[in-house]
Design an enzyme around this catalytic site. Structure first.
Site, PDB file in Angstrom:
ATOM      1  CE  LYS A 199      54.393  10.034 -27.094  1.00 57.88           C
ATOM      2  NZ  LYS A 199      55.604   9.615 -26.410  1.00 57.88           N
TER       3      LYS A 199
HETATM    4  C1  LIG Z   1      57.021   9.300 -26.385  1.00 63.06           C
HETATM    5  C2  LIG Z   1      57.560   7.926 -26.449  1.00 63.06           C
HETATM    6  C3  LIG Z   1      58.552   7.456 -25.575  1.00 63.06           C
HETATM    7  C4  LIG Z   1      59.316   8.354 -24.639  1.00 63.06           C
HETATM    8  O1  LIG Z   1      58.553   9.038 -23.750  1.00 63.06           O
HETATM    9  P1  LIG Z   1      59.111  10.435 -23.141  1.00 63.06           P
HETATM   10  O2  LIG Z   1      58.104  10.720 -22.077  1.00 63.06           O
HETATM   11  O3  LIG Z   1      59.106  11.430 -24.239  1.00 63.06           O
HETATM   12  O4  LIG Z   1      60.446  10.176 -22.586  1.00 63.06           O
HETATM   13  C5  LIG Z   1      58.905   6.120 -25.637  1.00 63.06           C
HETATM   14  N1  LIG Z   1      58.356   5.294 -26.526  1.00 63.06           N
HETATM   15  C6  LIG Z   1      57.417   5.709 -27.402  1.00 63.06           C
HETATM   16  C7  LIG Z   1      56.841   4.723 -28.354  1.00 63.06           C
HETATM   17  C8  LIG Z   1      57.016   7.038 -27.399  1.00 63.06           C
HETATM   18  O5  LIG Z   1      56.118   7.455 -28.310  1.00 63.06           O
END
Ligand SMILES: *Cc1c(COP(=O)(O)O)cnc(C)c1O
Length: 400
Positions: A199
């Site tokens: 991310k």
């Molecule tokens: C990565 C992601 C999540 C979940 O986040 P985590 O930190 O991995 O639990 C939720 N929604 C979207 C669209 C994502 O890309």
């Protein structure tokens, strides 16, 4: 006769790269390591001052009053659904073009995910489709800023106001993105970010919710720690300074202090990371815009994407092989392509819940044609050239 360098590795040619290039990854440096070590040597390794500092830093950055850090983005989505009051029988309208965690969060609170189809240009939830899914039981809208491109806030806000719905924005891809010049994170009732390593910034695992609403904020804080409060004014009964009261069934969803320290350090680099992502995306745009067998990502003029993902769509009529073959061919060049996302309701669990295939035909069609190319700020010039080279090589070879 094809020249040897024009033959894809999957057909016996030589791969463009020797080393595998992932589709995304973190970028950590000495300042990140130093920030984490400082906390490890200090008094608090969880729920100490770094958490508050990190929350304040993110809130200020996105222009929101409050931020609450969580163990991960999924926990944050769960907390947001809880705070919005989603419960049994409540319907929440969301997009199928997302990671399963988005819709799962609705199920965690016993709500019902209702999938509305996407816009085939942005891959974001289509406001008209949202409207067509509204019933008396609709309580919230949970849109996702797909690949970092913000959703249509004007329309979503209008619909939410008209039907008195809460808007929880899954902005896991969109830290640093803007809509009409305003940062994502203050435009919805709650905005949820993730700090997974792929991310925009990372804390290993981690997430945060930003909001301007004090009631949601108080609930989120309490939900993160078992539903416990230590505030005497809020307790039904108060015996003494040791006293705390559990008032609803919360979770242990806290982030550690050393993760928050990493988050602070990463926040200092966010704008540089996103600048780099934009540069790489425009390099891809320039290299691919005249290739007829793919559609490059369409960007609206009133937004600036954080470019979490660069998703191309194949034009089947222009190719003599299917998506699987193109995907495998790019993998064989050592390019770590990926697919985002299989529509959530097509997963086995959702099928067993009774969701039918065909409820969002545009999402299903797009999914069959999508491929995600590597895009992350630590990519080198050579990495970028290798991706461009591989995509051209493979698409040329299989062009109709
Ligand atoms: C990565 C992601 C999540 C979940 O986040 P985590 O930190 O991995 O639990 C939720 N929604 C979207 C669209 C994502 O890309």
């Amino acid at each position: 006769m094809k020249k040897i360098e024009e033959i894809p590795a999957i057909e016996g040619g030589k791969p463009v790269r020797d080393r595998y290039l992932p589709y995304g990854r973190q970028w950590l440096d000495e300042s990140d390591r130093k920030a984490v070590l400082e906390i490890l040597d200090g008094d608090y390794i969880t729920t100490g001052p770094a958490i508050t500092q990190f929350e304040e830093k993110v809130a200020t950055y996105v222009g929101a009053k409050y931020a609450v850090a969580f163990a991960n983005g999924t926990a944050a989505l769960h907390a947001a659904c809880f705070s919005a009051g989603i419960g049994k029988g409540d319907e929440v309208i969301t997009t199928p073009m997302t990671f399963v965690a988005t819709a799962n969060a609705i199920l965690y609170t016993r709500g019902t995910p209702v999938f509305a189809d996407i816009d085939p240009n942005t891959y974001n939830i289509n406001p008209d489709a949202i409207e067509s899914r509204i019933t008396e039981r609709t309580k919230a809208i949970l849109p996702v800023d797909f690949a970092g491109q913000p959703v249509n806030h004007e329309e979503i806000k209008r619909i939410a106001k008209m039907h008195q719905l809460v808007v929880i924005e899954d902005a896991a891809h969109a830290l640093g993105a803007t809509y009409n010049g305003v940062k994502i994170g203050s435009l919805s009732d709650m905005s949820v970010f993730s700090f997974h390593p792929v991310k925009p910034i990372t804390t290993g695992e981690g997430g945060i919710i930003t909001t301007n609403n004090e009631t949601y904020y108080e609930k989120l804080i309490q939900f993160r720690t078992h539903g416990i409060t230590r505030n005497p004014q809020r307790c039904s009964y108060f015996e003494g300074p040791w006293y705390y009261e559990m008032q609803f069934l919360g979770f242990n969803y806290r982030m550690t202090d050393f993760q928050a320290a990493l988050g602070i350090s990463q926040m200092n680099k966010l704008d540089r990371f996103n600048e780099r992502r934009r540069k790489i995306a425009s390099r891809y745009d320039a290299a691919f815009q005249n290739i007829k067998s793919i559609v490059i990502p369409q960007q609206l003029s009133n937004i600036e994407s954080s470019w979490h993902l660069y998703v191309i769509r194949l034009v089947p009529e222009r190719l003599c092989v299917d998506r699987k073959k193109i995907y495998e061919a790019l993998q064989a060049e050592n390019i770590g392509v990926n697919v985002h996302y299989r529509p959530v309701y097509t997963h086995l669990y959702y099928q067993q819940l009774g969701y039918q295939k065909g409820i969002c035909p545009i999402a299903e069609k797009c999914y069959e044609q999508m491929i995600t190319l590597p895009l992350f700020p630590a990519m080198t010039e050579q990495d970028i050239q290798d991706v461009i080279h591989s995509v051209r090589k493979v698409l040329n070879y299989y062009a109709k």
